[in-house]
Design a protein around this motif. Structure first.
Motif, PDB file in Angstrom:
ATOM      1  N   PHE A  33       0.824  -1.205   0.000  1.00  0.00           N
ATOM      2  CA  PHE A  33       0.000   0.000   0.000  1.00  0.00           C
ATOM      3  C   PHE A  33       0.860   1.258   0.000  1.00  0.00           C
ATOM      4  CE2 PHE A  33      -1.726   3.486   2.386  1.00  0.00           C
ATOM      5  CZ  PHE A  33      -2.836   3.776   1.638  1.00  0.00           C
ATOM      6  N   LEU A  34       1.762   1.350   0.977  1.00  0.00           N
ATOM      7  CA  LEU A  34       2.587   2.561   1.069  1.00  0.00           C
ATOM      8  C   LEU A  34       3.487   2.691  -0.144  1.00  0.00           C
ATOM      9  CD1 LEU A  34       3.941   3.105   4.677  1.00  0.00           C
ATOM     10  CD2 LEU A  34       2.614   4.666   3.290  1.00  0.00           C
ATOM     11  N   GLY A  35       4.107   1.572  -0.558  1.00  0.00           N
ATOM     12  CA  GLY A  35       5.048   1.603  -1.671  1.00  0.00           C
ATOM     13  C   GLY A  35       4.394   2.081  -2.951  1.00  0.00           C
ATOM     14  N   SER A  36       3.265   1.458  -3.308  1.00  0.00           N
ATOM     15  CA  SER A  36       2.651   1.804  -4.586  1.00  0.00           C
ATOM     16  C   SER A  36       2.147   3.242  -4.569  1.00  0.00           C
ATOM     17  CB  SER A  36       1.516   0.838  -4.897  1.00  0.00           C
ATOM     18  OG  SER A  36       0.581   0.859  -3.855  1.00  0.00           O
ATOM     19  N   ASN A  37       1.601   3.668  -3.451  1.00  0.00           N
ATOM     20  CA  ASN A  37       1.090   5.039  -3.394  1.00  0.00           C
ATOM     21  C   ASN A  37       2.209   6.061  -3.339  1.00  0.00           C
ATOM     22  OD1 ASN A  37      -1.955   5.036  -3.258  1.00  0.00           O
ATOM     23  ND2 ASN A  37      -1.411   3.449  -1.780  1.00  0.00           N
ATOM     24  N   LEU A  38       3.307   5.715  -2.662  1.00  0.00           N
ATOM     25  CA  LEU A  38       4.443   6.644  -2.637  1.00  0.00           C
ATOM     26  C   LEU A  38       5.011   6.797  -4.044  1.00  0.00           C
ATOM     27  CD1 LEU A  38       6.388   8.380  -0.988  1.00  0.00           C
ATOM     28  CD2 LEU A  38       7.827   6.377  -0.725  1.00  0.00           C
ATOM     29  N   ILE A  39       5.098   5.698  -4.785  1.00  0.00           N
ATOM     30  CA  ILE A  39       5.594   5.778  -6.162  1.00  0.00           C
ATOM     31  C   ILE A  39       4.665   6.662  -6.992  1.00  0.00           C
ATOM     32  CG2 ILE A  39       5.914   4.425  -8.273  1.00  0.00           C
ATOM     33  CD1 ILE A  39       7.008   2.187  -6.534  1.00  0.00           C
ATOM     34  N   GLY A  40       3.363   6.463  -6.821  1.00  0.00           N
ATOM     35  CA  GLY A  40       2.411   7.304  -7.547  1.00  0.00           C
ATOM     36  C   GLY A  40       2.581   8.768  -7.215  1.00  0.00           C
ATOM     37  N   SER A  41       2.819   9.044  -5.945  1.00  0.00           N
ATOM     38  CA  SER A  41       2.993  10.421  -5.505  1.00  0.00           C
ATOM     39  C   SER A  41       4.297  11.007  -6.038  1.00  0.00           C
ATOM     40  CB  SER A  41       2.944  10.431  -3.979  1.00  0.00           C
ATOM     41  OG  SER A  41       3.190  11.687  -3.475  1.00  0.00           O
ATOM     42  N   LEU A  42       5.360  10.191  -6.055  1.00  0.00           N
ATOM     43  CA  LEU A  42       6.662  10.678  -6.530  1.00  0.00           C
ATOM     44  C   LEU A  42       6.663  10.865  -8.048  1.00  0.00           C
ATOM     45  CD1 LEU A  42       9.103   8.503  -4.392  1.00  0.00           C
ATOM     46  CD2 LEU A  42       8.531  10.899  -4.037  1.00  0.00           C
ATOM     47  N   GLU A  43       5.856  10.057  -8.749  1.00  0.00           N
ATOM     48  CA  GLU A  43       5.765  10.190 -10.207  1.00  0.00           C
ATOM     49  C   GLU A  43       5.378  11.610 -10.598  1.00  0.00           C
ATOM     50  OE1 GLU A  43       5.859   8.505 -13.117  1.00  0.00           O
ATOM     51  OE2 GLU A  43       6.552   6.548 -12.446  1.00  0.00           O
ATOM     52  N   GLU A  44       4.546  12.231  -9.772  1.00  0.00           N
ATOM     53  CA  GLU A  44       4.038  13.557 -10.102  1.00  0.00           C
ATOM     54  C   GLU A  44       4.968  14.665  -9.648  1.00  0.00           C
ATOM     55  OE1 GLU A  44       0.200  13.787  -8.371  1.00  0.00           O
ATOM     56  OE2 GLU A  44      -0.598  12.175  -9.620  1.00  0.00           O
ATOM     57  N   ASP A  45       6.039  14.316  -8.971  1.00  0.00           N
ATOM     58  CA  ASP A  45       6.914  15.342  -8.403  1.00  0.00           C
ATOM     59  C   ASP A  45       8.129  15.539  -9.307  1.00  0.00           C
ATOM     60  OD1 ASP A  45       8.658  16.871  -6.831  1.00  0.00           O
ATOM     61  OD2 ASP A  45       7.697  16.130  -5.013  1.00  0.00           O
ATOM     62  N   ASP A  46       8.331  16.782  -9.747  1.00  0.00           N
ATOM     63  CA  ASP A  46       9.441  17.061 -10.676  1.00  0.00           C
ATOM     64  C   ASP A  46      10.792  16.962  -9.995  1.00  0.00           C
ATOM     65  OD1 ASP A  46       7.588  17.486 -12.574  1.00  0.00           O
ATOM     66  OD2 ASP A  46       7.464  19.652 -12.227  1.00  0.00           O
ATOM     67  N   ARG A  47      10.804  17.053  -8.684  1.00  0.00           N
ATOM     68  CA  ARG A  47      12.094  16.999  -7.990  1.00  0.00           C
ATOM     69  C   ARG A  47      12.653  15.590  -7.921  1.00  0.00           C
ATOM     70  NH1 ARG A  47       9.644  20.414  -3.126  1.00  0.00           N
ATOM     71  NH2 ARG A  47       7.803  19.439  -4.024  1.00  0.00           N
ATOM     72  N   VAL A  48      11.844  14.636  -8.326  1.00  0.00           N
ATOM     73  CA  VAL A  48      12.307  13.250  -8.364  1.00  0.00           C
ATOM     74  C   VAL A  48      12.489  12.853  -9.821  1.00  0.00           C
ATOM     75  CG1 VAL A  48      11.715  10.869  -7.808  1.00  0.00           C
ATOM     76  CG2 VAL A  48      11.152  12.696  -6.218  1.00  0.00           C
ATOM     77  N   GLY A  49      13.706  12.489 -10.172  1.00  0.00           N
ATOM     78  CA  GLY A  49      13.993  12.193 -11.568  1.00  0.00           C
ATOM     79  C   GLY A  49      13.584  10.788 -11.964  1.00  0.00           C
ATOM     80  N   ARG A  50      13.903   9.824 -11.109  1.00  0.00           N
ATOM     81  CA  ARG A  50      13.632   8.449 -11.467  1.00  0.00           C
ATOM     82  C   ARG A  50      13.260   7.670 -10.210  1.00  0.00           C
ATOM     83  NH1 ARG A  50      17.821   7.765 -14.415  1.00  0.00           N
ATOM     84  NH2 ARG A  50      19.109   6.678 -12.920  1.00  0.00           N
ATOM     85  N   ILE A  51      12.423   6.694 -10.401  1.00  0.00           N
ATOM     86  CA  ILE A  51      12.007   5.854  -9.276  1.00  0.00           C
ATOM     87  C   ILE A  51      12.400   4.416  -9.603  1.00  0.00           C
ATOM     88  CG2 ILE A  51      10.066   5.054  -7.899  1.00  0.00           C
ATOM     89  CD1 ILE A  51       8.660   7.687  -9.101  1.00  0.00           C
ATOM     90  N   VAL A  52      13.057   3.791  -8.658  1.00  0.00           N
ATOM     91  CA  VAL A  52      13.464   2.399  -8.826  1.00  0.00           C
ATOM     92  C   VAL A  52      12.585   1.569  -7.911  1.00  0.00           C
ATOM     93  CG1 VAL A  52      15.349   0.775  -8.581  1.00  0.00           C
ATOM     94  CG2 VAL A  52      15.814   3.105  -9.327  1.00  0.00           C
TER      95      VAL A  52
END
Lengths: 356, 395
Positions: A33-52
Motif C-alpha cells: 500500500f505505502l510503496g505503490s502510493n508513494l511511487i504514484g505520488s513521486l511520479e508527479e513530483d518534478d524533484r524526483v527524476g527516477r524511481i526504482v
C-alpha cells in the motif's frame, strides 16, 4: 498534499540541496500500500527524476519514471543484487517499505522479509553509498503499557512485546537502520514511526478489526486511540524523501478517540470480554485463523499507546491534514459501501499470501 | 491541489468511478441541464456542476442507475432473508428480477408489518446503534477527559460533595486565578476520592471556577473500569511528561506526592504524611517555574479506615494489596462504600519556585529542602485541623 509539500520549508538549506538535481529514489515493497502510493505520488513530483521499484513480483503498469526490478529480499544473495541495482541506477534515496501491514502466521518468512530483508537493504545501501535511507516503522513498537505517558516521544524505549514476531522483526529492522547511521556517518537515516494507518483503501490489522460486525474489546478498558490517515502517511514519506532530516519521527494524526467511540462511529457492536479470558480466546482464535491478530495485540485494547507528533512537525515540517476522527470517518464511509458490497474489497496482496 | 485531497489513487475508488467528479467545461453550459431528481441526491450535485459534455451526463446517469439497482437488489435480498427468518410459514411472494422493477417497494403498513419489523434483527441493531450514539461525546481532550461523560455522573459527585461529605473549603482564593499552578495535597482514604473532591471544590468555590486536572497513580490504570473511569473524569497518569504537558497548557494540576503510600497507609498512621516521593513535583515546579499551593484535606482518612493490608498473592494479579477495613471483605463490595465523614479542604499560600534558576533542578539538596518545606507546611495544616476538629462526622 501537494500544497504543503510546496509550502515554505523550515530549513531552506535542505531545499537548496534537494533541488540541485533530480533525485533517484528506490522504493522497496513497491507493490504494498505505502510503496505503490508513494511511487504514484513521486511520479508527479518534478524533484524526483527516477524511481526504482524493488518488489519480489513484477509490477503492473509502472509509471513513466519508474523502473521496476524483481528482487526477493528473503533470498540470501539479495544484498548483492540490491547493491548492484543501487549502484547502476545511482540511487540517492532508499525508501524501505517492505514490511507486512498485518501479522502473519508465516512468522519465519516474515522474519526473513522484515528483519533479514532490512539487513540486506542496509548492507546494499552502505555498499552503494546511498545518501539517504527511509524506514517505515510503527508507533506500536512503543508498546501499550499502563505506565506510558499520554504522549510518547521518540526518546521513549521500544517496549512492544518482543515475543511477538510482528513487533520483534520491526524493532530489529529499526536497529539495523540505526546501525547503518553509525557505520556510515555520511548517510542520513530517517525512521518514520506511523500511527495505525486508516483510510478508505488501506488494509491492515485495524481495518480488519473494524470490518467485523461484532468487535471484541476488553471489558472495563477503554484506551485512547490515535490514527493516521493514509494520505498523511503517504505525504509523510514523500516529505521525508524531499527533506534531509535524520532521526526518528512519530507520524501521527491529531487528536485521540476512546476505543469505544471508534467502534460506535464505525457502526460496530463492541463485545466486551474479561481480559483474563481474552488471552486464551485470542490464542485459540489466532491458531484457528478466526481472529486477525495474535494475543499479544490485546494489550493495545487495554492500555494507551499514543505518540507525540511534535518533533515531526517541528523538524520534518509534517502537518497531518486529517485528524484521528476524520481518518476514522473516511474509513467508515468506504467501509459502509464495502459492507453493502458496493465496493470491492481492497486488493489483498495475493502474492505475499501465496509465499506464506 | 486541494488542501484535503480525498481518496487519491485509491483502488477502491477506481472500481466505482465517482459520479461527482468535476469535468473541465469544454463548451459553455448547455441550455437544458439534466433534470434533477429529488430522490437521488447525487444527481443534484451533478446538475449543479452542469457537466456540459452530454457524454459525461449520460455516463453519470448510467452509473447512478446502476448503483440504484444494486442498492435495490441488496435491500430486497436482505428483506427476503429476514422474512424467511421471521415468518417461515408465510408464502414467499414471487419477486420479479431487479431489472424489471425500477421503483422500490412501497413502505409496508399494518400490524403484521410492524410485527415483522420488530422481529427483524436489523431493528434491534439500529436501536443499539442509536443507544450507543446518544450520549457519545463529540471529542475527548488529548488526555482523555470527557466533559459529556462527566456531566452524566456529576449528580453522584454533587451529592457526595454537598450532602455526604459536606465539604468545607478554606482559602481557595490562594489558588491563582489563571496561569499554571501545582496543587500539592495529602492523599487519603482507601478509595482515592480526594482527587475528584478537590476538583469539585476548586470548580465550585474558586472565583474563576478553574478546572483541576489531577495526576493519578499508575496502578489505577491496571484495573478494568476504574482506570478508564478516572481518566474520563479528568485524571491523568502521574508522570513528568504528562505533568509538563499539562502545565505547558497553563493548567491547574493537583498532585499527591505520597502516591500509593498515601492511600495505603493504615488507620493508625492517619494524617501522618508519608515520604513525598523523590521530590518530583518540586523538580517539575522548578523546571516549569510553577507556583505550588499546599493543600490539606481532612476527613478522607476516616472514609475507609484501613486496619491491615493483605499483600500475599495479590502481586500476581497486578494489585498492590487488598485493603482490610472494618467493613470491606466482610460485607463484600458494599463494604467499600465510604463513611459519611465531614471533609475540610485547606489551601495554603502559594510558594513561588521560579527564583532559583535553571540549574536548581540538579541541586538535590535544594530540591530535598523545598520538598520538606512544603511537606511540613501541609503536615502543620493537617495537625491544626485535626486538633481543632471536635467530631469526625460533624467537623
Amino acid at each position: 498534499m501537494g500544497d504543503y509539500l510546496r509550502a515554505p520549508m523550515s530549513r531552506p538549506r535542505n531545499l537548496a540541496r534537494a533541488e540541485a538535481k533530480p533525485r533517484v529514489v528506490a522504493v522497496t515493497g513497491a507493490a504494498g500500500f505505502l510503496g505503490s502510493n508513494l511511487i504514484g505520488s513521486l511520479e508527479e513530483d518534478d524533484r524526483v527524476g527516477r524511481i526504482v521499484a524493488i518488489e519480489s513480483a513484477p509490477i503492473a503498469n509502472p509509471g513513466r519514471k519508474t523502473r521496476a526490478y524483481e528482487v526477493d529480499l528473503t533470498e540470501p544473495t539479495a544484498d548483492g543484487r540490491v547493491a548492484e541495482i543501487f549502484s547502476a541506477e545511482h540511487v540517492d534515496t532508499v525508501a524501505h517499505l517492505a514490511f507486512l501491514p498485518a501479522p502473519t502466521h508465516a512468522a519465519a518468512w516474515a522474519h526473513e522479509l522484515e528483519s533479514v530483508g532490512t539487513m540486506h537493504v542496509t548492507v546494499a545501501a552502505r555498499h552503494a553509498q546511498v545518501r539517504k535511507l527511509l524506514l517505515w516503522s510503527h508507533t506500536w513498537l512503543y508498546g501499550a503499557h499502563p505506565s506510558n505517558p499520554n504522549f510518547l516521544t521518540e526518546k521513549q524505549p521500544l517496549r512492544a512485546p518482543v515475543r511477538e514476531p510482528f513487533f520483534a522483526d520491526k524493532i530489529q529492522a529499526e536497529e539495523q537502520a540505526r546501525k547503518l547511521a553509525l557505520r556510515s556517518p555520511g548517510a542520513i537515516v530517517t525512521i518514520l514511526r506511523t500511527a495505525p494507518i486508516l483510510g478508505p483503501t488501506v488494509q491492515n490489522t485495524i481495518t480488519k478489526y473494524l470490518a467485523r460486525k461484532i468487535v471484541p474489546t476488553m471489558m472495563g478498558f477503554d484506551p485512547l486511540v490515535q490514527l493516521l490517515h493514509e494520505i498523511d502517511a503517504i505525504a509523510a514519506f514523500h516529505l521525508a524523501v524531499l527533506r534531509d532530516v535524520p532521526g526518528t519521527f512519530n507520524i501521527v494524526g491529531e487528536g485521540v478517540l476512546p476505543l469505544s467511540t471508534v467502534i460506535k462511529l464505525a457502526g460496530r457492536i463492541a463485545l466486551p470480554i474479561p481480559h483474563p479470558l481474552a488471552q486464551s480466546f485470542a490464542a485459540v482464535g489466532w491458531v484457528a485463523q478466526l481472529v486477525e491478530a495474535p494475543p499479544s495485540f490485546l494489550k493495545y485494547l487495554r492500555f494507551l499507546c499514543v505518540a507525540d507528533g511534535l518533533k515531526a512537525r517541528e523538524e520534518l515540517g509534517f502537518v497531518p491534514t486529517y485528524t484521528t476522527r476524520e481518518a476514522l470517518l473516511d474509513f467508515v464511509s468506504a467501509q459502509r459501501l464495502r459492507d453493502l458490497k458496493l465496493l470491492t474489497e481492497p486488493r489483498v496482496d495475493e502474492r505475499k499470501e501465496s509465499v506464506a | 491541489m486541494t488542501r484535503r485531497p480525498r481518496k487519491r489513487r485509491s483502488p477502491a475508488a477506481r472500481s466505482v468511478p465517482p459520479p461527482t467528479r468535476p469535468q473541465p467545461p469544454s463548451s459553455p453550459p448547455t441550455a437544458d441541464p439534466p433534470p434533477a431528481d429529488d430522490s437521488v441526491p447525487v444527481l443534484e450535485v451533478a446538475a449543479i456542476e452542469r457537466p456540459s459534455d452530454p457524454h459525461v451526463v449520460e455516463r453519470i446517469r448510467e452509473l447512478e442507475s446502476r448503483i440504484d439497482r444494486m442498492i435495490d437488489a441488496h435491500a430486497r435480498e436482505r428483506e427476503s432473508s429476514h422474512d424467511a427468518v421471521a415468518q417461515p410459514s408465510r408464502p414467499e411472494i414471487p419477486r420479479a428480477p431487479s431489472s424489471t422493477r425500477p421503483t422500490p417497494v412501497p413502505e409496508p403498513e399494518g400490524v403484521f408489518d410492524t410485527a415483522r419489523e420488530l422481529l427483524s434483527t436489523d431493528f434491534y441493531l439500529r436501536k443499539w446503534g442509536k443507544l450507543g450514539l446518544r450520549n457519545r461525546s463529540e471529542e475527548v481532550d488529548e488526555f482523555g477527559y470527557d466533559p459529556v461523560y462527566e456531566l452524566k455522573v456529576l449528580p453522584i459527585f454533587d451529592f457526595l460533595y454537598d450532602r455526604y461529605f459536606r465539604v468545607e473549603v478554606h482559602g481557595v482564593e490562594n489558588v491563582p486565578r489563571d496561569g499554571r499552578c501545582l496543587l500539592v495535597a495529602n492523599h487519603s482514604g482507601t478509595l482515592p476520592l480526594d482527587g475528584i473532591m478537590l476538583r469539585m471544590a476548586v470548580r465550585r468555590e474558586h472565583p474563576a471556577h478553574r478546572e483541576v486536572r489531577w495526576l493519578a497513580e499508575d496502578v489505577i490504570f491496571h484495573f478494568p473500569f476504574l482506570g478508564s473511569f478516572t481518566n474520563r473524569m479528568g485524571a491523568v497518569r502521574a508522570c513528568q511528561e504528562n505533568a509538563e504537558r499539562l502545565l505547558a497548557h497553563e493548567a491547574l494540576v493537583a498532585v499527591f506526592p505520597e502516591g500509593l503510600k498515601g492511600i495505603g497507609k493504615l488507620f493508625r498512621d492517619r494524617y501522618r504524611l508519608q515520604r513525598f516521593g523523590r521530590g518530583g513535583f518540586v523538580k517539575l515546579g522548578l523546571r516549569t517555574s510553577t507556583p505550588v499551593v499546599p493543600v490539606a484535606i481532612v476527613g478522607g482518612e476516616e472514609t475507609n479506615p484501613m486496619l491491615t493490608r493483605i499483600e500475599y498473592l495479590t502481586r500476581a494479579l497486578g494489585i498492590p494489596y487488598v485493603p482490610v477495613t472494618p467493613t470491606f471483605p466482610l460485607l463484600g463490595p458494599v463494604g467499600l462504600l465510604p463513611a459519611p465523614t465531614k471533609w475540610k479542604i485547606f489551601f495554603g499560600e502559594p510558594i513561588a519556585l521560579d527564583g532559583y534558576g535553571p540549574e536548581a533542578v540538579e541541586d538535590e539538596i535544594l530540591v530535598g529542602r523545598l520538598t520538606e518545606q512544603i511537606r511540613a507546611e501541609i503536615q502543620q495544616k493537617l495537625d491544626l485541623a485535626v486538633r481543632e476538629r471536635r467530631s469526625v462526622w460533624f467537623g
